[in-house]
Design an enzyme around this catalytic site. Sequence first.
Site, PDB file in Angstrom:
ATOM      1  N   ASP A 267       0.854  -1.190   0.000  1.00 24.00           N
ATOM      2  CA  ASP A 267       0.000   0.000   0.000  1.00 24.00           C
ATOM      3  C   ASP A 267       0.890   1.240   0.000  1.00 24.00           C
ATOM      4  O   ASP A 267       2.133   1.125   0.078  1.00 24.00           O
ATOM      5  CB  ASP A 267      -0.946   0.012   1.209  1.00 24.00           C
ATOM      6  CG  ASP A 267      -2.313   0.592   0.847  1.00 24.00           C
ATOM      7  OD1 ASP A 267      -2.355   1.676   0.227  1.00 24.00           O
ATOM      8  OD2 ASP A 267      -3.346  -0.039   1.168  1.00 24.00           O
ATOM      9  N   GLY A 319      -7.161   0.741  -5.473  1.00 27.18           N
ATOM     10  CA  GLY A 319      -8.076   1.559  -6.265  1.00 27.18           C
ATOM     11  C   GLY A 319      -8.475   2.811  -5.508  1.00 27.18           C
ATOM     12  O   GLY A 319      -8.439   2.853  -4.272  1.00 27.18           O
ATOM     13  N   TYR A 382     -14.084   6.474 -12.794  1.00 26.67           N
ATOM     14  CA  TYR A 382     -14.026   5.192 -12.087  1.00 26.67           C
ATOM     15  C   TYR A 382     -14.604   4.065 -12.952  1.00 26.67           C
ATOM     16  O   TYR A 382     -13.995   2.990 -13.092  1.00 26.67           O
ATOM     17  CB  TYR A 382     -14.808   5.311 -10.777  1.00 26.67           C
ATOM     18  CG  TYR A 382     -14.775   4.075  -9.911  1.00 26.67           C
ATOM     19  CD1 TYR A 382     -13.646   3.762  -9.150  1.00 26.67           C
ATOM     20  CD2 TYR A 382     -15.888   3.244  -9.814  1.00 26.67           C
ATOM     21  CE1 TYR A 382     -13.622   2.641  -8.337  1.00 26.67           C
ATOM     22  CE2 TYR A 382     -15.877   2.126  -8.999  1.00 26.67           C
ATOM     23  CZ  TYR A 382     -14.745   1.826  -8.257  1.00 26.67           C
ATOM     24  OH  TYR A 382     -14.734   0.718  -7.454  1.00 26.67           O
TER      25      TYR A 382
END
Length: 476
Positions: A267, A319, A382
């Site tokens: 991350d 995302g 998106y």
Amino acid sequence: MTDRYASFVQSGAGRALVKRLGLPDPPRLRRHRPGDPLLPGPARLGAATGSRLADQVERILTTAGVEVVTADPATAVTPADTGPATAATPAGTGGDGSADPGTRFGALVYDATGITDSTGLRQLYDFFHPYARSLTPSGRVIVLGTPPAGAATPREATAQRALEGLTRSIGKEFGRGVTAQLVHVTPDGDASTATSLEATLRFLLSGRSAYVSGQVVRVGTGTASAPADWDRPLDGQVVLVTGAARGIGAALARVLARDGAQVVALDIPEAGDELAAVANEVGGTAVQLDLTAPNAAGRLADHLAARHGRVDAVVHNAGITRDKTIARMNADRWDQVIDVNLSSQERINDVLLERELLPPGGRLVSVSSIAGIAGNRGQTNYATSKAGVIGLVDALAPALAGRGISVNAVAPGFIETRLTARIPLVLREAGRRMNSLSQGGLPVDVAETIGWLAWPASGAVSGNVVRVCGQSLLGA
């Protein structure tokens, strides 16, 4: 995030009100717990005339400890590892092997591969009509068919395509947490096909698939290997998870580790504390890396090569959202979402494949969204990125088949996370109720589905986009 309406429905007053007013009735779903049996009751197995998979399915179910009651009342099969309830009569069956009146089945499984024209579809009615009310809560319905493209004649292709309407309708009719799926199995399969069929049945019948319904799963050929222990199907596997610090990514790290994987959790540096906590919890390693940084894919590949020498499965979960209507959206919002949600996946795949760090039998799993299928107001960036993920699966799956690498995606619907908790109340309730299960899913539901696609035993499952949405009314 707590679904207070669903909690209220489970109370006595709530049950009465729901029944009186015809309100949505979210059932309590059966989710996987280690050590649980695959099903809470016996499976009723039937087959159309001339079908090719029933014997194989019967062996799979009995090996998995499921009692099988065949549609032929002359026989019923008791799982070898549990033994019969009595010397002569399996539990849940009569003395002749037929089902006792009032038997509650954990699953209805039907092999429809023998249906070669539309007149043969009557066999579906004959099997499901008598048992439509016989399933336990959170029971399972699975229909096995032939991919229409692999049918021998146009009439067979027509009949096999019709199975989709049956399973999706059953998913909406049966209620009480019952799910229904169609599994297409290639007619020219090999040993890997058989292994992946077993993996698929074990997933779809279990509590792991609690929030998956109305789906079509294709089992083809590939590189698949059965685990020594189906309770730990990822033993010895190195699995990379991006976006692992929170939400679905953190749940995924826990599921993969529970199933035996060595998890590499990645991350952004800003989430370093949360990432370290997840990695420590699952006994994995943490990689702090911004996937949009220059040469991020190369640095990740260097780390994997130095630390593990390979990566067996890659889960592209990272995302972001930057929501605005396209008329109000600036270019930075567009670029950021496309880069993180789609382009970073392409860069990572390219480097790992070029350096051969993803070996034969490797698995690529991407997280798409039902927004990529149906679109969503205020999410053009998106939805574009998530539709692109589906395009990536469609393109890479056949391209990598020769290397024995499977490529799949999951498309979550309304999942209870911190992001959905910020949705206005009315929209949030609509998202929760507009599916066959009348509730939102949990991060673990997405994680379990990804976990199944990451199993080595699922290597012949490729080119699929599996929605984890409770059979949402939105999308295809």
